[in-house]
Design a protein around this motif. Sequence first.
Motif, PDB file in Angstrom:
ATOM      1  N   VAL A 231      -5.811  -2.054  -0.066  1.00 23.27           N
ATOM      2  CA  VAL A 231      -6.786  -1.934   1.017  1.00 23.27           C
ATOM      3  C   VAL A 231      -6.094  -1.557   2.315  1.00 23.27           C
ATOM      4  CG1 VAL A 231      -8.379  -3.262   2.461  1.00 23.27           C
ATOM      5  CG2 VAL A 231      -8.481  -3.473  -0.029  1.00 23.27           C
ATOM      6  N   ILE A 232      -4.993  -2.226   2.613  1.00 22.60           N
ATOM      7  CA  ILE A 232      -4.239  -1.934   3.842  1.00 22.60           C
ATOM      8  C   ILE A 232      -3.763  -0.481   3.829  1.00 22.60           C
ATOM      9  CG2 ILE A 232      -2.120  -2.466   5.106  1.00 22.60           C
ATOM     10  CD1 ILE A 232      -4.203  -4.619   5.448  1.00 22.60           C
ATOM     11  N   GLY A 233      -3.317  -0.014   2.664  1.00 22.41           N
ATOM     12  CA  GLY A 233      -2.753   1.325   2.572  1.00 22.41           C
ATOM     13  C   GLY A 233      -3.748   2.434   2.820  1.00 22.41           C
ATOM     14  N   THR A 234      -5.050   2.167   2.650  1.00 24.47           N
ATOM     15  CA  THR A 234      -6.048   3.207   2.861  1.00 24.47           C
ATOM     16  C   THR A 234      -6.426   3.369   4.331  1.00 24.47           C
ATOM     17  OG1 THR A 234      -7.895   1.672   2.521  1.00 24.47           O
ATOM     18  CG2 THR A 234      -7.035   2.815   0.581  1.00 24.47           C
ATOM     19  N   VAL A 235      -6.115   2.385   5.176  1.00 25.12           N
ATOM     20  CA  VAL A 235      -6.555   2.417   6.571  1.00 25.12           C
ATOM     21  C   VAL A 235      -5.396   2.363   7.557  1.00 25.12           C
ATOM     22  CG1 VAL A 235      -7.900   1.187   8.337  1.00 25.12           C
ATOM     23  CG2 VAL A 235      -8.772   1.350   6.001  1.00 25.12           C
ATOM     24  N   CYS A 236      -4.390   1.543   7.277  1.00 23.91           N
ATOM     25  CA  CYS A 236      -3.401   1.172   8.300  1.00 23.91           C
ATOM     26  C   CYS A 236      -2.141   2.031   8.233  1.00 23.91           C
ATOM     27  CB  CYS A 236      -3.025  -0.302   8.147  1.00 23.91           C
ATOM     28  SG  CYS A 236      -4.444  -1.403   8.344  1.00 23.91           S
ATOM     29  N   ARG A 238       0.631   1.046   9.921  1.00 26.30           N
ATOM     30  CA  ARG A 238       1.742   0.105   9.926  1.00 26.30           C
ATOM     31  C   ARG A 238       1.271  -1.224   9.350  1.00 26.30           C
ATOM     32  NH1 ARG A 238       4.191  -2.597  14.178  1.00 26.30           N
ATOM     33  NH2 ARG A 238       2.445  -2.016  15.510  1.00 26.30           N
ATOM     34  N   VAL A 239       2.175  -1.976   8.734  1.00 28.46           N
ATOM     35  CA  VAL A 239       1.794  -3.234   8.110  1.00 28.46           C
ATOM     36  C   VAL A 239       2.814  -4.316   8.445  1.00 28.46           C
ATOM     37  CG1 VAL A 239       3.015  -2.699   5.945  1.00 28.46           C
ATOM     38  CG2 VAL A 239       1.124  -4.349   5.932  1.00 28.46           C
ATOM     39  N   ALA A 240       2.301  -5.537   8.645  1.00 28.37           N
ATOM     40  CA  ALA A 240       3.142  -6.729   8.793  1.00 28.37           C
ATOM     41  C   ALA A 240       2.817  -7.654   7.626  1.00 28.37           C
ATOM     42  CB  ALA A 240       2.869  -7.423  10.128  1.00 28.37           C
ATOM     43  N   THR A 253       3.265   1.581   6.623  1.00 29.65           N
ATOM     44  CA  THR A 253       2.635   1.151   5.372  1.00 29.65           C
ATOM     45  C   THR A 253       3.140   1.957   4.186  1.00 29.65           C
ATOM     46  OG1 THR A 253       0.655   0.583   6.639  1.00 29.65           O
ATOM     47  CG2 THR A 253       0.433   0.698   4.255  1.00 29.65           C
ATOM     48  N   ALA A 254       3.250   3.263   4.359  1.00 24.03           N
ATOM     49  CA  ALA A 254       3.707   4.108   3.251  1.00 24.03           C
ATOM     50  C   ALA A 254       5.104   3.716   2.798  1.00 24.03           C
ATOM     51  CB  ALA A 254       3.674   5.577   3.671  1.00 24.03           C
ATOM     52  N   ALA A 258       6.121   2.268  -0.922  1.00 20.23           N
ATOM     53  CA  ALA A 258       7.072   3.034  -1.733  1.00 20.23           C
ATOM     54  C   ALA A 258       8.385   2.299  -1.946  1.00 20.23           C
ATOM     55  CB  ALA A 258       7.338   4.385  -1.071  1.00 20.23           C
ATOM     56  N   ASP A 259       8.814   1.510  -0.949  1.00 22.70           N
ATOM     57  CA  ASP A 259      10.143   0.904  -1.006  1.00 22.70           C
ATOM     58  C   ASP A 259      10.151  -0.404  -0.224  1.00 22.70           C
ATOM     59  OD1 ASP A 259      12.863   0.420  -1.278  1.00 22.70           O
ATOM     60  OD2 ASP A 259      13.426   1.786   0.352  1.00 22.70           O
ATOM     61  N   PRO A 260       9.511  -1.463  -0.731  1.00 25.65           N
ATOM     62  CA  PRO A 260       9.482  -2.736  -0.008  1.00 25.65           C
ATOM     63  C   PRO A 260      10.877  -3.319   0.125  1.00 25.65           C
ATOM     64  CG  PRO A 260       8.597  -2.987  -2.230  1.00 25.65           C
ATOM     65  CD  PRO A 260       8.793  -1.523  -2.013  1.00 25.65           C
TER      66      PRO A 260
END
Length: 684
Positions: A231-236, A238-240, A253-254, A258-260
């Motif tokens: 869900v986060i990946g479709t809108v955001c 950047r992610v925390a 986010t990407a 792809a590489d956490p």
Amino acid sequence: MDGTLPRRESAADAAAPVLEVEDLRTVFLTDAGAVRAVDGVSFTVGPGETLGIVGESGSGKSVTALSLMRLLEEPARIVGGTVRFQGRDVLAMSGAELRDWRGDRAAMVFQDPMTGLNPVIRILRQVTEHMVSHGRQTPAKARVRAVELLRRMGVAAPERAAASFPHQFSGGMRQRVMLAIGVANDPVLLIADEPTTALDVTIQAQILDLLGNLNAEFGTAIILISHDLGVIGTVCRRVAVMYAGEVVEEAETAAVLADPRHPYSWALVNAVPRLDSPAGTRLTSIDGAPPDALNPPPACRFLARCPFAISRCGQEHPPLMEVAPGRRARCWVTADGRSLPPPPVAAEAARRELSEDRRPLLEAVGLVKHFPGARRSFFGPRAVVHAVNGVDLRLARGESLGIVGESGCGKSTLARLVTRLHEPTSGRLHFEGRDITHASSAEMRPLRPRLQMVFQDPYASLNPRMRVRDTLAEPLMAHGRASNRVEADRRVLDLMGTVGLKPEWAARFPHEFSGGQRQRISIARALALDPALVVADEPVSALDVNVQAQVLNLMLDLRQRLGLSYLFIAHDLAVVRAFCDRVAVMYLGRIMEEGPAIALFARPLHPYTVALTSAVPEPGRERVILGGEPPSTLALPTGCVFRGRCPVAQPICEEAPPLAEVEAGRRVACHFPGAFEPPRTPGR
């Protein structure tokens, strides 16, 4: 009128961050001490930026959002840090300043729109209230703008909808109203706390599109909170990622997908099933539970659950450090810039071969269920709710059949018909070769052990006053599977071990378990009588992605070990794709398409199936947008029930198409199967 309001920021304001959060600390004061719900969170959000905050339940996401808006009450207390909104200190604002700020310059959309809306006030007044109270519009202009906002949010017939009450709307429509209220004053910052968690995949996709449009059209800075990285990946942008009250990773986010660079992010990314995963694939899950927020460990808080831990992880608490340009992670393993290894090649769960007995375990023919509705007038006839309208299905021994569709399509009613919790209005139902269509309670009693059900909400389906040992022993004693309580208790301990629960937990009550553990108890109760068929009605929809992965893996293991058959009902298509052999897609009480899971998701033939699969929240997936909502079940449309929303409808669709086999093992109720091609997703 275009519904927009002029911006009030200068050029300097536009260049400065909208929100700056530094070392935010929020505790809950209890008799046992201070529970650290948010422990040193820092991030910034710029103008027009979208930031996602992701993590499992209890990670501190929602408390962070409530802290930012100063909506917490005792015993919660912000004990440290700073929150600055366009340079203003939010934590120093007076009550009057907060009332002026909230709903005007900053707004929040909550997870449950029914509790966020006043049930006795019409929609129009609720949307206009903030505009008038903040002096942004006159009452007359506010009413015009409210209708325009509802239209922009995708509410059909907004003039009529504005005069309605919240209970007259579906969940998706109520969430649209909440978004309209949130953006009514053209806020600079919008915080959305799990706005799509309880919604169908199609409604979820529509709400995410609305958030994306708000960001693009109005330049609104958005903080989207979710437990689902898809869900986060479709809108955001950047992610925390939060864990145990801390931000453990922050990046584009990407890049995280792809590489956490933190083991917890790595597990979240790999716990989500995908439509292109092989059927029956085991999902990555994290064993154990988050640390006690009352007494967090002094070193790395993820240490006890981390598969990559090194000696330093148990000696020193890692700071949130830069591990690559623009990327920060709280991990000693990746502190030198290295990436985490990919997960092991997904192993397909071993499966028993289908029984050589070709007779179906379960067979339904023309199954119909109608419920009496309210009277239209005092002397008039009752309305009829057409919940299930002629369903045919077959389930073999050892097979898993998934039932998918939007809310209201009849999935749960079908589950209750199959288990004979409801009696069919018409049609035939056979279980293990026996006609149970109109079987009495006495006739059903000997069959109940073979036909069990797992409900969506384990807390509601477990007696809160009974200990787990009594809950699991009850069916054993009632059906004579244990001659005495000692034998029943021995069997209870075996059941708890089967579903991965510690035997000593048998003395606990349901409220002492997490959601995932309660669902395991429900599964154990269903297994107590050695069933042949388990009907699982949305068993993982309310669970975090990690717990969801654990429960799905458990159900796959039980199928292999015990030879169970599953009728698996869900609105998450990726979950069904990962778990089921075959899938039936329902719409308005009828099956639109049925076939092997691999073939159906690879090449859907019915336009409704195309729309459903395109709505799965995976970054980069192209979506098919369906207009409107399903018709009312009180008055079914003539002909094809989907034609009012179908992008390829023709005059012939005024005649109802039969559910016919169009190729080996695939049935479709459409005059033009395969005519509507799904959009191609880049990179696939």
